[in-house]
Design an enzyme around this catalytic site. Sequence first.
Site, short mmCIF file in Angstrom:
data_model
loop_
_atom_site.label_atom_id
_atom_site.label_comp_id
_atom_site.label_asym_id
_atom_site.label_seq_id
_atom_site.Cartn_x
_atom_site.Cartn_y
_atom_site.Cartn_z
N TYR A 121 -7.92 -4.79 6.82
CA TYR A 121 -7.17 -3.63 7.29
C TYR A 121 -5.67 -3.84 7.08
O TYR A 121 -4.97 -2.95 6.58
CB TYR A 121 -7.48 -3.39 8.76
N ALA A 122 -5.19 -5.01 7.45
CA ALA A 122 -3.77 -5.31 7.29
C ALA A 122 -3.35 -5.24 5.84
O ALA A 122 -2.27 -4.72 5.51
CB ALA A 122 -3.46 -6.70 7.86
N ALA A 123 -4.19 -5.74 4.96
CA ALA A 123 -3.87 -5.71 3.53
C ALA A 123 -3.76 -4.28 3.01
O ALA A 123 -2.88 -3.97 2.20
CB ALA A 123 -4.93 -6.48 2.74
N SER A 147 0.67 0.88 9.90
CA SER A 147 0.32 0.21 11.14
C SER A 147 1.22 -1.01 11.31
O SER A 147 1.77 -1.53 10.34
CB SER A 147 -1.15 -0.25 11.09
N LYS A 154 -2.86 -1.65 4.76
CA LYS A 154 -1.66 -1.01 5.30
C LYS A 154 -0.39 -1.56 4.63
O LYS A 154 0.57 -0.82 4.41
CB LYS A 154 -1.60 -1.18 6.82
#
Length: 259
Positions: A156-158, A143, A160
């Site tokens: 979520y960022a971690a 992402s 991805k």
Amino acid sequence: MTDYQKLFDLRGRRALLLGAGGIGREAGLALAAQGAEVVCADRDPDTAKATADAIAGEGGLAGAVELDITDAGGLERHLGEVGDLDVAVLTAAMNVRKRLLDYSPEEFDRVVGLNLRGTFNVLRAVGARMVARGSGSIIAFSSIRARTVEPGQGVYAATKAGLESLVRTAAVEFGEAGVRVNAVAPGVVETPLTAQIKADPDWYRAYATKGALGRWSLPSELAGAVVYLASDASSYVTGSTLSVDGGWTAVDGRFTPPA
């Protein structure tokens, strides 16, 4: 001499689709359109069957299987039943939109369990089989959040960012056996995962205008990247993340100053 007319030809190849709804459904349809046999896998058997039926309805060859990538043992068993694979596409993911101070340990474990541990399970299980065969292409969905974050997207960022690190490592470790591993990083896509944003008109417009193209993408617009990375057109591409984000990561903020 290279036959460029066959660069994207997937006839005779078998692809496993892990996460058969949304983007996964379109990826499966696109792979089948290029001649691949597609095994549609999802922890929701109805979703897997619906995508397989859609592929068959277009004249493609497809099957469906219920599969949960967070269950490492179950994944191994199902892969043994599926047989040899040339391509694996991992789209399964989840998000809980909360600021870090509001996150519960249970929510953290759920998101990390599917997005990161699930990726680890797939790379190990699928990678081992492809390495043993000496060929294959694994495509995992990342992402834009692996590089650009916002409040409420931290966990979520971690996952991805971690996914992309696992992809690069797998590419290095599997490369000598002829197995390629890459990631696709979408921007904002109209899927059930983004329903919360779509429901808010201001939020929806803000996301639409952030990218260079000024709009959201459709799941079908990710399918070409999957076909490319699955095919011989990308035979020298591994360890890469292909951004399909409408220019989101190329734009510095949302303000367009006067020239």
